[in-house]
Scaffold this active site. Structure first.
Site, mmCIF file in Angstrom:
data_model
loop_
_atom_site.group_PDB
_atom_site.id
_atom_site.type_symbol
_atom_site.label_atom_id
_atom_site.label_comp_id
_atom_site.label_asym_id
_atom_site.label_seq_id
_atom_site.Cartn_x
_atom_site.Cartn_y
_atom_site.Cartn_z
ATOM 1 N N HIS A 11 -23.474 57.935 49.445
ATOM 2 C CA HIS A 11 -23.490 59.082 48.529
ATOM 3 C C HIS A 11 -22.699 60.257 49.090
ATOM 4 O O HIS A 11 -21.882 60.862 48.396
ATOM 5 C CB HIS A 11 -24.926 59.521 48.246
ATOM 6 C CG HIS A 11 -25.731 58.497 47.518
ATOM 7 N ND1 HIS A 11 -25.294 57.902 46.359
ATOM 8 C CD2 HIS A 11 -26.944 57.954 47.778
ATOM 9 C CE1 HIS A 11 -26.201 57.028 45.941
ATOM 10 N NE2 HIS A 11 -27.205 57.041 46.791
ATOM 11 N N CYS A 44 -32.488 55.266 45.040
ATOM 12 C CA CYS A 44 -33.674 55.855 44.416
ATOM 13 C C CYS A 44 -34.096 55.090 43.168
ATOM 14 O O CYS A 44 -35.232 55.235 42.695
ATOM 15 C CB CYS A 44 -33.415 57.317 44.072
ATOM 16 S SG CYS A 44 -31.955 57.570 43.041
#
EC number: 1.6.3.4
Length: 459
Positions: A11, A44
């Site tokens: 990320h 997530c």
């Protein structure tokens, strides 16, 4: 034209690479090395995928090698970096089985974090690799896309009869996975060394609400227990703690992560937990070498000090800051508050800043104020849920240090952003009490729970 090498396309790395390409692509040559086979997997969403709450994993990716190369980067996947010569500015990586050397002018680490493997008899880690092998089959951890895919494939194989699952670790990932497995009809036990779930994110009066929520949905809690061994004949058969034994078919290890900074090689200053120690420009102790995301420190506005808070939101922001500075455009990060949230069986919990326990441990003369109420006026009969709020503040300065909220109303998730900004800007509890918060019965009460918690704070 400056040459910038990025190690890692997670990320933080992806945010960094895109920022450089979108804003300064004509000024720089961008070369990327990543040891993984895919880019930008949203971990997530892993529990949602495993628990069949979403259709598949396709939507959990937002970038790939082709997209980055279309913008002008050169991306090497499945290419671990082996070493770095910081004096001569050369990266050595393994590309397609061969040693590959790449010079650089600026270097950015986005190496992320690796799962912590506690000392458990029956589990062996492969040093230097993000994967691990176990002496028993069906001991799993979940970090990468392929980890989750392996778990899903095993659970889909009905011949394996994986009906009883132990999740070790009661943090966000462990709790989310416990819900996911229970939704699949599995018998689940959640084990943690501390005596509560979500430890560190919330004070105990709030964590007890989540513990009850889990137990109400048939998840067995084994808290305050240390895992000693995993036993079985070739496959997992039982998990042994210091207090009891559980017959299980699969063990998921979700005890947390540590920064992946092996490439520092004693040349770069590290934080007490091993993360790259960076300044507000994401620069390390070596000029021109930056670190972003889970491998690096952050400035914690609540503590007013350097800290380590591994969150995807922090990874993206630090990636942006690192990109600007590596490209010669000065930009300082404004710090973080560690804002976070979780939603389990419709119970939503959000927090930011410090818990009361953490605030006291950080040296503050801290106290708390709280309030419980309905989200809307009593005459609003539909979708009107109870809300509990806690605000932590310093008695001496009156500054807000943290906040926690819990409700079955997802609207509370937006309220925590206000507290994040309040901590960042050093707002006092007294100023919050008179802050202009609108009222409309569809949304809240004229004396809403935020205002009431602030008004009733200890003077």
């Amino acid at each position: 034209m400056s040459k910038i090498v990025v190690v890692g396309a997670n990320h933080a790395g992806t945010a960094c690479i895109n920022t450089m390409l979108d804003n300064f692509g004509n000024e720089n040559e961008i070369v990327v090395f990543d040891q993984n086979s895919n880019i930008s997997f949203l971990g997530c969403g892993m529990a949602l995928w495993i628990g069949e709450q979403i259709d598949g994993a396709e939507g959990l990716f937002y970038s790939d090698k082709e997209k980055l190369e279309a913008k002008g980067a050169k991306v090497y996947m499945n290419s671990p970096v082996l070493s770095i010569d910081y004096d001569n500015k050369v990266v050595t990586a393994e590309v397609e089985g061969k040693e590959h050397k790449e010079s650089y002018e600026k270097l950015i680490f986005a190496t992320g974090s690796t799962p912590i493997l506690p000392p458990i008899e029956g589990v062996e880690i492969v040093k230097g690799n993000r994967e691990f092998k176990a002496t028993l089959e069906n001991v799993q951890f979940v970090k990468l896309y392929q980890n989750a895919e392996e778990v899903i494939n095993k659970l889909s194989d009905k011949s394996q009869h994986l009906d009883r699952i132990a999740v070790v670790g009661g943090g966000y990932i462990g709790v989310e996975l416990a819900e996911a497995f229970e939704r699949l009809g599995k018998e689940v036990v959640l084990v943690d060394i501390v005596d509560t779930v979500l430890n560190g994110y919330y004070d105990k009066d709030f964590t007890q609400m989540m513990a009850k929520n889990l137990e109400d949905h048939n998840i067995r809690l084994a808290l305050g227990q240390t895992v000693k061994a995993i036993e079985g004949d070739g496959k997992v058969e039982r998990l042994i703690t210091d207090k009891e034994s559980f017959d299980v078919d699969m063990v998921i290890l979700a005890v947390g992560f540590r920064p992946n900074t092996a490439l520092a090689d004693g040349k770069i200053e590290l934080f007490r937990n091993g993360a790259f120690l960076v300044d507000k420009k994401q620069e390390t102790s070596i000029p021109g070498v930056y670190a972003v995301g889970d491998c690096a420190t952050v400035y914690d506005n609540a503590r007013k000090d350097t800290s380590y808070i591994a969150l995807a939101s922090n990874a993206v922001r630090t990636g942006i800051v690192g990109a600007y500075n590596a490209c010669g455009h000065e930009l300082e990060g404004i710090g973080v508050q560690g804002s976070n949230g979780i939603s389990i069986y419709g119970l939503h919990m959000v927090s930011t800043g410090l818990t009361l326990e953490k605030a006291k441990a950080a040296g503050y003369n801290a106290t708390e104020t709280g309030f419980n109420d309905l989200q809307k006026p009593e005459f609003m009969k539909h979708d009107n849920h109870e809300v509990a709020i806690k605000i932590v503040f310093d008695k001496d300065s009156r500054e807000i240090l943290g906040a926690q909220m819990v409700s079955h109303d997802i609207a509370i998730s937006m309220g925590i952003h206000m507290f994040s900004l309040a901590i960042q800007e050093h707002v006092t509890i007294d100023k919050l009490a008179l802050t202009d918060l609108f009222f409309l019965p569809h949304f809240n009460k004229p004396y809403n729970y935020i205002t009431m918690a602030a008004l009733t704070a200890e003077k």
